[in-house]
Design an enzyme around this catalytic site. Structure first.
Site, PDB file in Angstrom:
ATOM      1  N   CYS A  47       0.887  -1.105  -0.274  1.00  8.42           N
ATOM      2  CA  CYS A  47       0.009   0.230   0.084  1.00  8.42           C
ATOM      3  C   CYS A  47       1.087   1.373   0.026  1.00  8.42           C
ATOM      4  O   CYS A  47       0.616   2.391  -0.851  1.00  8.42           O
ATOM      5  CB  CYS A  47      -0.861  -0.155   1.144  1.00  8.42           C
ATOM      6  SG  CYS A  47      -1.829   1.294   1.390  1.00  8.42           S
ATOM      7  N   CYS A  52      -1.115   1.859  -2.865  1.00  2.00           N
ATOM      8  CA  CYS A  52      -2.346   2.824  -3.099  1.00  2.00           C
ATOM      9  C   CYS A  52      -2.098   4.208  -3.009  1.00  2.00           C
ATOM     10  O   CYS A  52      -2.275   5.243  -4.040  1.00  2.00           O
ATOM     11  CB  CYS A  52      -3.163   2.349  -1.774  1.00  2.00           C
ATOM     12  SG  CYS A  52      -3.500   0.879  -1.618  1.00  2.00           S
ATOM     13  N   LYS A  55       0.105   5.147  -6.025  1.00  4.50           N
ATOM     14  CA  LYS A  55      -0.352   5.201  -7.573  1.00  4.50           C
ATOM     15  C   LYS A  55      -1.631   6.767  -7.248  1.00  4.50           C
ATOM     16  O   LYS A  55      -2.078   7.026  -7.951  1.00  4.50           O
ATOM     17  CB  LYS A  55      -1.498   4.058  -7.057  1.00  4.50           C
ATOM     18  CG  LYS A  55      -2.627   4.484  -8.524  1.00  4.50           C
ATOM     19  CD  LYS A  55      -4.000   4.501  -7.576  1.00  4.50           C
ATOM     20  CE  LYS A  55      -4.597   3.979  -6.052  1.00  4.50           C
ATOM     21  NZ  LYS A  55      -5.011   2.812  -6.148  1.00  4.50           N
ATOM     22  N   TYR A 182      -8.369  -3.767 -11.099  1.00  5.88           N
ATOM     23  CA  TYR A 182      -8.332  -2.638 -10.723  1.00  5.88           C
ATOM     24  C   TYR A 182      -6.907  -1.946 -11.494  1.00  5.88           C
ATOM     25  O   TYR A 182      -7.114  -0.282 -12.173  1.00  5.88           O
ATOM     26  CB  TYR A 182      -7.805  -2.411  -9.454  1.00  5.88           C
ATOM     27  CG  TYR A 182      -9.472  -3.031  -8.188  1.00  5.88           C
ATOM     28  CD1 TYR A 182      -9.861  -4.138  -8.798  1.00  5.88           C
ATOM     29  CD2 TYR A 182      -8.838  -1.998  -7.070  1.00  5.88           C
ATOM     30  CE1 TYR A 182     -10.919  -4.599  -7.644  1.00  5.88           C
ATOM     31  CE2 TYR A 182     -10.326  -2.312  -6.806  1.00  5.88           C
ATOM     32  CZ  TYR A 182     -10.804  -2.955  -6.891  1.00  5.88           C
ATOM     33  OH  TYR A 182     -11.823  -3.350  -5.745  1.00  5.88           O
ATOM     34  N   GLU A 186      -6.411   1.526 -13.462  1.00  8.57           N
ATOM     35  CA  GLU A 186      -6.271   2.810 -12.893  1.00  8.57           C
ATOM     36  C   GLU A 186      -4.971   3.131 -13.632  1.00  8.57           C
ATOM     37  O   GLU A 186      -5.064   4.788 -13.833  1.00  8.57           O
ATOM     38  CB  GLU A 186      -5.866   2.456 -11.155  1.00  8.57           C
ATOM     39  CG  GLU A 186      -6.965   2.278 -10.513  1.00  8.57           C
ATOM     40  CD  GLU A 186      -6.794   2.241  -9.104  1.00  8.57           C
ATOM     41  OE1 GLU A 186      -8.019   2.524  -8.857  1.00  8.57           O
ATOM     42  OE2 GLU A 186      -5.353   1.424  -8.597  1.00  8.57           O
ATOM     43  N   HIS A 442     -26.996  21.166  -1.584  1.00  9.11           N
ATOM     44  CA  HIS A 442     -27.448  21.817  -2.918  1.00  9.11           C
ATOM     45  C   HIS A 442     -26.350  23.088  -3.200  1.00  9.11           C
ATOM     46  O   HIS A 442     -25.742  23.701  -1.675  1.00  9.11           O
ATOM     47  CB  HIS A 442     -28.658  22.658  -3.309  1.00  9.11           C
ATOM     48  CG  HIS A 442     -29.246  22.688  -4.683  1.00  9.11           C
ATOM     49  ND1 HIS A 442     -29.103  21.510  -5.544  1.00  9.11           N
ATOM     50  CD2 HIS A 442     -29.134  24.309  -4.720  1.00  9.11           C
ATOM     51  CE1 HIS A 442     -29.405  22.837  -6.520  1.00  9.11           C
ATOM     52  NE2 HIS A 442     -29.066  23.817  -6.284  1.00  9.11           N
ATOM     53  N   GLU A 447     -25.597  15.015  -4.799  1.00  9.10           N
ATOM     54  CA  GLU A 447     -27.429  15.522  -3.661  1.00  9.10           C
ATOM     55  C   GLU A 447     -28.221  14.567  -4.840  1.00  9.10           C
ATOM     56  O   GLU A 447     -29.088  14.592  -4.450  1.00  9.10           O
ATOM     57  CB  GLU A 447     -27.735  16.833  -3.876  1.00  9.10           C
ATOM     58  CG  GLU A 447     -27.669  17.663  -4.971  1.00  9.10           C
ATOM     59  CD  GLU A 447     -28.661  18.915  -5.678  1.00  9.10           C
ATOM     60  OE1 GLU A 447     -29.318  19.108  -4.663  1.00  9.10           O
ATOM     61  OE2 GLU A 447     -27.787  19.484  -6.222  1.00  9.10           O
TER      62      GLU A 447
HETATM   63  P1  NDP Z   1      -6.989  -8.383 -10.993  1.00 15.08           P
HETATM   64  O1  NDP Z   1      -7.801  -9.681 -10.264  1.00 15.08           O
HETATM   65  O2  NDP Z   1      -8.410  -6.720 -10.352  1.00 15.08           O
HETATM   66  O3  NDP Z   1      -7.307  -8.065 -12.593  1.00 15.08           O
HETATM   67  C1  NDP Z   1      -6.203  -9.039 -13.266  1.00 15.08           C
HETATM   68  C2  NDP Z   1      -6.545  -8.162 -14.710  1.00 15.08           C
HETATM   69  O4  NDP Z   1      -6.117  -9.342 -15.627  1.00 15.08           O
HETATM   70  C3  NDP Z   1      -7.759  -8.683 -15.334  1.00 15.08           C
HETATM   71  O5  NDP Z   1      -8.778  -8.603 -15.859  1.00 15.08           O
HETATM   72  C4  NDP Z   1      -7.942  -9.981 -15.681  1.00 15.08           C
HETATM   73  O6  NDP Z   1      -8.565 -10.867 -16.335  1.00 15.08           O
HETATM   74  C5  NDP Z   1      -6.399 -10.587 -16.324  1.00 15.08           C
HETATM   75  N1  NDP Z   1      -5.509 -10.940 -16.662  1.00 15.08           N
HETATM   76  C6  NDP Z   1      -5.104 -12.172 -15.392  1.00 15.08           C
HETATM   77  N2  NDP Z   1      -4.680 -12.897 -15.751  1.00 15.08           N
HETATM   78  C7  NDP Z   1      -4.426 -12.636 -17.452  1.00 15.08           C
HETATM   79  C8  NDP Z   1      -3.350 -13.486 -18.467  1.00 15.08           C
HETATM   80  N3  NDP Z   1      -3.196 -14.789 -18.250  1.00 15.08           N
HETATM   81  N4  NDP Z   1      -3.024 -12.665 -19.374  1.00 15.08           N
HETATM   82  C9  NDP Z   1      -4.044 -12.366 -19.901  1.00 15.08           C
HETATM   83  N5  NDP Z   1      -4.674 -11.162 -18.803  1.00 15.08           N
HETATM   84  C10 NDP Z   1      -4.929 -12.175 -18.434  1.00 15.08           C
HETATM   85  O7  NDP Z   1      -5.757  -7.825 -10.588  1.00 15.08           O
HETATM   86  P2  NDP Z   1      -4.527  -6.074 -10.136  1.00 15.08           P
HETATM   87  O8  NDP Z   1      -3.580  -7.024 -10.159  1.00 15.08           O
HETATM   88  O9  NDP Z   1      -5.543  -4.986 -11.105  1.00 15.08           O
HETATM   89  O10 NDP Z   1      -5.522  -5.976  -8.791  1.00 15.08           O
HETATM   90  C11 NDP Z   1      -5.449  -6.950  -7.890  1.00 15.08           C
HETATM   91  C12 NDP Z   1      -6.075  -6.227  -6.151  1.00 15.08           C
HETATM   92  O11 NDP Z   1      -5.108  -5.634  -5.721  1.00 15.08           O
HETATM   93  C13 NDP Z   1      -7.576  -6.339  -6.907  1.00 15.08           C
HETATM   94  O12 NDP Z   1      -8.753  -6.683  -7.368  1.00 15.08           O
HETATM   95  C14 NDP Z   1      -7.657  -5.170  -5.384  1.00 15.08           C
HETATM   96  O13 NDP Z   1      -8.429  -6.054  -4.473  1.00 15.08           O
HETATM   97  C15 NDP Z   1      -6.220  -4.466  -4.922  1.00 15.08           C
HETATM   98  N6  NDP Z   1      -6.696  -3.221  -5.839  1.00 15.08           N
HETATM   99  C16 NDP Z   1      -7.403  -2.515  -5.519  1.00 15.08           C
HETATM  100  C17 NDP Z   1      -7.190  -1.114  -5.501  1.00 15.08           C
HETATM  101  C18 NDP Z   1      -8.410  -0.440  -5.022  1.00 15.08           C
HETATM  102  O14 NDP Z   1      -8.653  -0.400  -3.582  1.00 15.08           O
HETATM  103  N7  NDP Z   1      -8.700   1.279  -5.700  1.00 15.08           N
HETATM  104  C19 NDP Z   1      -6.164  -0.867  -6.902  1.00 15.08           C
HETATM  105  C20 NDP Z   1      -5.595  -1.542  -6.801  1.00 15.08           C
HETATM  106  C21 NDP Z   1      -5.392  -2.669  -6.783  1.00 15.08           C
HETATM  107  P3  NDP Z   1     -10.304 -11.503 -15.851  1.00 15.08           P
HETATM  108  O15 NDP Z   1     -11.335 -10.432 -15.846  1.00 15.08           O
HETATM  109  O16 NDP Z   1     -10.439 -12.172 -17.214  1.00 15.08           O
HETATM  110  O17 NDP Z   1      -9.714 -12.558 -15.300  1.00 15.08           O
END
Ligand code: NDP
Length: 460
Positions: A47, A52, A55, A182, A186, A442, A447
């Site tokens: 984080c 976080c 970022k 995510y 982002e 407002h 709102e």
């Molecule tokens: P996510 O699991 O959210 O996303 C991973 C992405 O990569 C998905 O779109 C997935 O596709 C794709 N993917 C996975 N494997 C492959 C592959 N082999 N080839 C191509 N695409 C692939 O993971 P993140 O790393 O983005 O984030 C991890 C966690 O971190 C989140 O779940 C969240 O809890 C936390 N986080 C929170 C944030 C916040 O609160 N703002 C910010 C950043 C992270 P598919 O959908 O098809 O599985």
């Protein structure tokens, strides 16, 4: 307890991220337990050091270009010379150093012994440090977090992950982001705002899987409108080094050259080589530590919290799990961390704030007919400026019989701030009528959340 225990410590925490630090300092500072913590990298964990915090600072940095355009529309005489990574990066690094020092001071102030090295589990009550020494503890808390993973494909080593993006020497002119979660979404917004040419490949049909369809649809539309080349049903086959950058071969049979490739393809728990399975701790299919509702593993003296357990990968959740662990183990008040109705924000551009069920989830799980309330509008600030305005979406998913607001989804500026407060109401079980009888503030965007009179549609 300290006088009676035959162990070096009452608690040994492995991993000084948000969850581990909180558990260590509360156990030591507030219950008098003798506590040690080991960290192989930097204090603050994902984080603070590579997630976080940096970022969000980059999200702020990336928004000023648009704000400068708006300011001019409001009559400000602003000359814009563009963004300088060289000016921003040292400030970012200094801020992370400052925060890391605060984390260290908090631990010192609570009387926690720090070991700046890797620690693994030797047995149910013993931790082995990288220097070969061992420490015994009545309880061991595994809070080692997770790490980004790259898919196993040729040339993957040419790409970077979110760990490295904060440290690149210069901002890439042309970047490919792989993944539609995510982190991918982002960083697409951040890098686009900072001036990179951003292409994003997502293997599925719509990014941000699992979130409300309407909300993620709007985000995808606005990301494209902002200039991100978001390509769905597209994945990478292999990467090759090229004189001009990285040559990317995709599933559509194309070859494209980018300066940088960022894999945002998910994260894996940090359990490799930790000695956990050998000590009798049960691990899941992806290596996550299996815990019960109290964060206890299959070995009664070993506990685990945060991303390493792959329950909900969010900092405040890890902190809650740490606090509940301390209550259960050191205060004698058993406490289960509550994983229901967690409000969360995704710092895409536009931002999303969400709590409770998406419309699609409610159709499956609510067990009653639904009323869906939605409103979509252009924010006043940008309408006046006449600049390209990103639309705001507000949406309530309401149980037609229970009247309860089962889900609240907001897309737009400050959606994260708004959802924190809406989250209290939803967590309390507020009904649609509770929202209705709350007077609007407002003129604000927020709102609209209390002025949606008629359902947009009823389902079931
Ligand atoms: P996510 O699991 O959210 O996303 C991973 C992405 O990569 C998905 O779109 C997935 O596709 C794709 N993917 C996975 N494997 C492959 C592959 N082999 N080839 C191509 N695409 C692939 O993971 P993140 O790393 O983005 O984030 C991890 C966690 O971190 C989140 O779940 C969240 O809890 C936390 N986080 C929170 C944030 C916040 O609160 N703002 C910010 C950043 C992270 P598919 O959908 O098809 O599985």
């Amino acid at each position: 307890m300290s006088d009676e225990t035959p162990f070096d410590y009452d608690l040994f925490v492995i991993g000084a991220g948000s969850g581990g630090v909180r558990a260590a300092r509360v156990a030591a500072g507030e219950t008098g337990a003798r506590v040690a913590i080991a960290e192989e990298s930097r204090y603050g964990g994902t984080c603070v050091i590579r997630g976080c915090v940096p970022k969000k600072l980059m999200v702020f940095a990336s928004g000023y270009g648009r704000m400068a355009d708006e300011a001019r529309a409001y009559g400000w005489d602003i000359e814009e010379k563009g963004f300088s990574w060289d000016a921003f990066k040292p400030k970012l690094e200094a801020e992370l150093d400052r925060l890391e020092a605060i984390y260290q001071r908090l631990l010192d102030g609570s009387g926690v012994d720090k070991f700046n090295q890797r620690a693994t589990v030797a047995d149910a009550h013993t931790v082995r440090l990288a220097d070969g020494s061992t420490k015994t503890a009545k309880h061991i808390l595994v809070a080692t977090g997770g790490r980004p993973v790259k898919p196993d494909l040729p040339g993957a080593e040419l790409g970077i992950t979110s760990n490295e993006i904060f440290h690149v020497a210069e901002l890439p002119k042309r970047i490919l982001i792989i993944g539609g979660g995510y982190i991918g979404c982002e960083f697409a917004g951040i890098l686009n705002g900072l001036g990179s040419e951003v292409t994003q490949y997502y293997r599925g049909t719509q990014v941000l899987r699992g979130f409300d369809d309407e909300a993620r649809g709007l985000i995808a539309d606005e990301m494209r409108a902002a200039g991100i080349d978001l390509q769905v049903e597209t994945d990478v086959v292999k990467l090759e080094k090229d004189a001009d950058g990285i040559r990317v071969f995709d599933t559509r049979g194309r070859e494209t050259i980018f300066d940088q490739v960022l894999f945002a393809t998910g994260r894996a728990p940090n359990t490799d080589g930790m000695g956990l399975a050998e000590a009798g701790v049960e691990l899941g299919r992806n290596g996550e530590v299996i815990v019960d509702d109290f964060s206890q593993t299959a070995v009664p003296s070993i506990w685990a919290i945060g991303d390493v357990t792959d329950r909900v990968q969010l900092t405040p959740v890890a902190i809650r799990e740490g606090m509940a662990f301390v209550s259960t183990v050191f205060r004698g008040v058993p406490m289960k961390p509550d994983h229901e109705l967690i409000p969360t924000a995704i710092f895409t551009q536009p931002e999303m704030g969400t709590v409770g069920m998406s419309e699609e989830e409610a159709i499956q799980k609510a067990g009653e007919p639904l009323e869906i309330y939605t409103t979509s509008f252009k924010p006043m600030q940008q309408s006046f400026a006449g600049t390209a305005a990103q639309k705001i979406l507000m949406k309530l998913v309401v149980g037609k019989q229970s009247r309860k607001v089962l889900g609240c989804h907001i897309v737009g500026p400050s959606a994260g701030e708004m959802i924190q407060l809406a989250g209290i109401a939803v967590k309390m079980g507020a009904t649609k009528e509770d929202f209705d009888r709350t007077v609007a503030v407002h003129p604000t965007a927020a709102e609209e959340i209390v002025t949606m009179r008629n359902p947009t549609r009823t389902l079931g």
